[in-house]
Every structure is written in C-alpha cells, then in structure tokens.
Design an enzyme around this catalytic site. Structure first.
Site, PDB file in Angstrom:
ATOM      1  N   ASP A 193    -113.897 -39.165 -96.120  1.00 44.48           N
ATOM      2  CA  ASP A 193    -115.171 -39.031 -95.547  1.00 44.48           C
ATOM      3  C   ASP A 193    -115.260 -37.743 -94.780  1.00 44.48           C
ATOM      4  O   ASP A 193    -116.724 -37.437 -94.604  1.00 44.48           O
ATOM      5  CB  ASP A 193    -115.224 -40.504 -94.345  1.00 44.48           C
ATOM      6  CG  ASP A 193    -115.190 -41.669 -95.048  1.00 44.48           C
ATOM      7  OD1 ASP A 193    -115.554 -41.722 -96.172  1.00 44.48           O
ATOM      8  OD2 ASP A 193    -114.813 -42.490 -94.233  1.00 44.48           O
ATOM      9  N   GLY A 194    -114.403 -37.095 -94.338  1.00 42.75           N
ATOM     10  CA  GLY A 194    -114.423 -35.833 -93.650  1.00 42.75           C
ATOM     11  C   GLY A 194    -115.247 -34.806 -94.735  1.00 42.75           C
ATOM     12  O   GLY A 194    -116.003 -33.999 -94.073  1.00 42.75           O
ATOM     13  N   ASN A 214    -121.773 -39.026 -87.622  1.00 50.57           N
ATOM     14  CA  ASN A 214    -121.281 -39.985 -86.962  1.00 50.57           C
ATOM     15  C   ASN A 214    -121.622 -40.461 -85.524  1.00 50.57           C
ATOM     16  O   ASN A 214    -122.378 -41.303 -85.279  1.00 50.57           O
ATOM     17  CB  ASN A 214    -119.646 -40.158 -87.123  1.00 50.57           C
ATOM     18  CG  ASN A 214    -119.061 -40.505 -88.353  1.00 50.57           C
ATOM     19  OD1 ASN A 214    -119.993 -41.314 -89.168  1.00 50.57           O
ATOM     20  ND2 ASN A 214    -117.976 -40.553 -88.803  1.00 50.57           N
ATOM     21  N   ASP A 235    -113.414 -44.224 -69.535  1.00 53.23           N
ATOM     22  CA  ASP A 235    -112.845 -43.054 -70.325  1.00 53.23           C
ATOM     23  C   ASP A 235    -114.051 -42.131 -71.028  1.00 53.23           C
ATOM     24  O   ASP A 235    -113.851 -40.936 -71.168  1.00 53.23           O
ATOM     25  CB  ASP A 235    -111.811 -43.272 -71.280  1.00 53.23           C
ATOM     26  CG  ASP A 235    -110.676 -43.704 -70.843  1.00 53.23           C
ATOM     27  OD1 ASP A 235    -110.339 -43.291 -69.609  1.00 53.23           O
ATOM     28  OD2 ASP A 235    -109.691 -44.148 -71.540  1.00 53.23           O
TER      29      ASP A 235
END
Length: 380
Positions: free
Chosen positions: A126-127, A206, A236
């Site tokens: 996917d990168g 994304n 966070d």
C-alpha cells in the site's frame, strides 16, 4: 500530457418534491452508481510511471520484466525514480541493461511530473500507492497497483498474468474507484512584530494525525467544523481520515470501515480520556480546523500519511477539507468486489468457526439420549 483519460460516471436518481414558501419545487436526488465509474481513454496512453517498493529484492525481477515489456512490446515511454537505477542488484541484471538507457528518470522534490504521465503502475504494498499520491499534489493519472508487498488493501492486482491485465487497462477495459484525498493547510501564527509564515499545503490519501508527539502530557486539541467549536480532544490525539484511510490507522483506533466511494470525512480520537468519545463521520464538504488549546500543557504534532511531521504550536491551526483531486484507482474486478476481498484477505473480516446445522445437532442429541437409555438398561 500526450494521452488523456476521461472518467465516465453516469448518474441515476429519483424525482421528489419539497415545499418552499408554500410553493412546490421539484428536485432531483441523484445517487452515483459505483459500477458506473469506468476508465475511458481519449487517446492511447504513451507515458507510464512505474513505482516499485524500495529495499525489497523480491520486487526486482517483476520490475525488470514489467519495464522491459512496456518498452519493447507496448512501445511506451517509461519513467522511474532515479534512485531505483542506483540499486546494485539491477546493475548485475543483464536483461535490465538492455533497457536501462531507454528509461526516463526523475527525482522526488526536484522534478515535476504533473502533465507528463498518462498512467501509473505500482509494484509493492500500500505504501507505493501512498507514494504515488504524494508525487501528484494536483490531478493524479489512473493508478494500477500490483500486490507485491505485505498487506494489500490498495493493491488488488496479482502479477502472474500482468501482460493481459495491463493490456486490458490500456484498452480501457477497467472499473475505477475514485479515492478522495484530504487537503491540509497549516496556518502559522506570526511572531511578535513578524508576519505570519506561508501556509503548508499537502494532500493526503489515508489520514492526517494530530497527536502529543514526545510530550508526556495529554494532548488538548480544539476541533472546529465550519467555524463552530465542536469539542476539545483530551487524550493521545486525533485522526482525520478519508474513507480509504478508515481501514488504516483509524480502524486500529476503533473506527468503522467506510467504502472509499462514500463522500465523507472520519474523525477518530486516539485513546481519549472519556468513555463517551466515539468516532464520528461528517460530510465531505465541511472544513475542519484543529488547533492546540490555549491552556494546553504542551504543543501538538501533525503528520500527513505518516510523513512530514511538524510541530503545531499554540496559535497555529490546521485546516482540513476534501480535495478536488481524487486518486483514480483501477479495480481488478469492481469497486464492491475489490473492497470486500481486501477486508477478507487483510483483516479476516467476519471470519469465525461455523455453527453446526440442525441435522447435526439432532443426530448428536439423539445418539446421546440413546446412549443414556442403553446404559440405564444395562445397569438395571
């Protein structure tokens, strides 16, 4: 661009009626059929960009096979990143040496590929598709992604019969998924007596993540939607994702999975210090503004598709909305089949041991009852 592409997306809808100031007004509610998004070339594509997974020797043989075939059989102009040719393993490949000098090269951050590429082929995980999105910060050529990596949500094609599959795409026999991207702008507050710095402008496929970075304190982030303060995030951090990104970091943080054709933006808190803070989905057309609360104990940090991490100081703001430039991702089958196949393959979605059907249960019950009666007879 030598070859041009047209995205054909006819619509279907129904006619309704609504009253405005006591006067009926007819309107058409149109809903796009995902199956209608097809790839049609005005002219045959002549230039192709091949992106391969870096630091993976298993991708080199398919890469050499593909670029050689595209140059010698399809007579296409092939672009690759200059750093790819610096791989020592390619220097030892005799077949590659025959086409090496016929490749066009570019360097990320130096050369502009906009309007020079008709078609993109990705080899890896996917990168590679995320990297293709990063290279094109405006319109993106159609992307065909082959699964040669570790996951494969965005890479539906197998490489075994790549010649037939690429030929079908070049002839226009393909469905498309238009994957929306987020336009992210960081507005910097000017120092005392100094003008504000130029804004940072990025498109992400994304998600954009705002978190506490290295600070030990909870983040304290204000969230605005179309100028209205919605909530403050204490935890966070916060994930703002596209539907494509809903199956990435967001789903790991407890969000739902959204089909990439749904026009929406997902907002997901990261480990919120509140049991009632659940992920939400908002319309694609809204603008989000995210900034560190003025009473926050520390600054926040923002990253874009896992890259370009920057500090977000008090007074700075991040503006996020849906970009007008989606990523046209080519389907192996169609939008629905590809997506559910990826959920089953990558996440084992809804995989469980099947229940026994009633006939099997009745047989087990009957045999168990008989065994009990037989044992009673023997005992008596």
């Amino acid at each position: 661009m030598v070859g041009t592409v047209r995205l054909v997306a006819p619509k279907r809808g129904r006619i309704g009626e609504v009253a405005v100031q006591d006067k009926p007004v007819r309107y058409a509610l149109t809903i796009q059929d995902p199956a209608s998004q097809r790839l049609t070339w005005y002219k045959p594509p002549l230039t192709v960009l091949v992106i391969k997974k870096v630091r993976d020797s298993s991708v080199l043989p398919p890469f050499v096979q593909l670029v050689t075939w595209l140059i010698e059989e399809k007579r296409m102009v092939v672009f690759v990143e200059a750093s790819v040719l610096e791989d020592p393993a390619l220097a030892r490949d005799h077949r590659f040496q025959g086409v090496r000098d016929r490749l066009q090269t570019f360097r990320d951050g130096t050369d502009d590929l906009q309007d020079r590429i008709d078609f993109i082929v990705c080899l890896g995980g996917d990168g590679t598709l995320l990297y293709a999105s990063l290279l094109f910060q405006q319109s993106v050529p159609p992307v065909m992604a082959f699964h040669l990596g570790s996951l494969g949500f965005l890479t539906p094609f197998e490489f075994d019969n790549f010649q037939e599959q690429v030929t079908n795409v070049l002839e226009g026999h393909a469905a498309l998924t238009l994957r929306s991207r987020l336009r992210c702008i960081i507005m910097r507050k000017g120092e005392e007596g100094q003008p504000a710095k130029p804004p940072t402008n990025l498109l992400v496929l994304n998600e954009v993540v705002v978190d506490r970075g290295p600070s030990p304190y909870l983040s304290n982030i204000d969230l605005f939607i179309d100028g209205k303060h919605v909530t403050s995030v204490q935890g966070d951090g916060l994930i703002v994702s596209t539907p494509t990104g809903s199956t990435a970091y967001a789903v790991a943080a407890g969000a739902s999975m959204i089909h990439p054709s749904v026009p929406a933006i997902m907002i997901t808190p990261i480990c919120p210090h509140s049991l009632s803070f659940r992920p939400i989905v908002v319309p694609a057309g809204v603008e989000l503004k995210i900034m560190a609360n003025s009473k926050a104990r520390s600054t926040a940090y923002v990253s874009f598709d896992g890259r370009n991490q920057q500090e977000l100081r008090v007074g700075d703001s991040l503006r996020v909305t849906t970009s007008i430039y989606p990523v046209p991702s080519i389907c192996a089958a169609d939008q629905i089949t590809d997506w559910f196949d990826s959920l089953a393959e990558c996440l084992h979605w809804n995989v469980r041991k099947k229940q026994k059907h009633l006939d099997e249960l009745s047989d087990l019950t009957h045999s168990s009852s008989n065994d009990t009666l037989d044992s009673l007879d023997r005992d008596s």
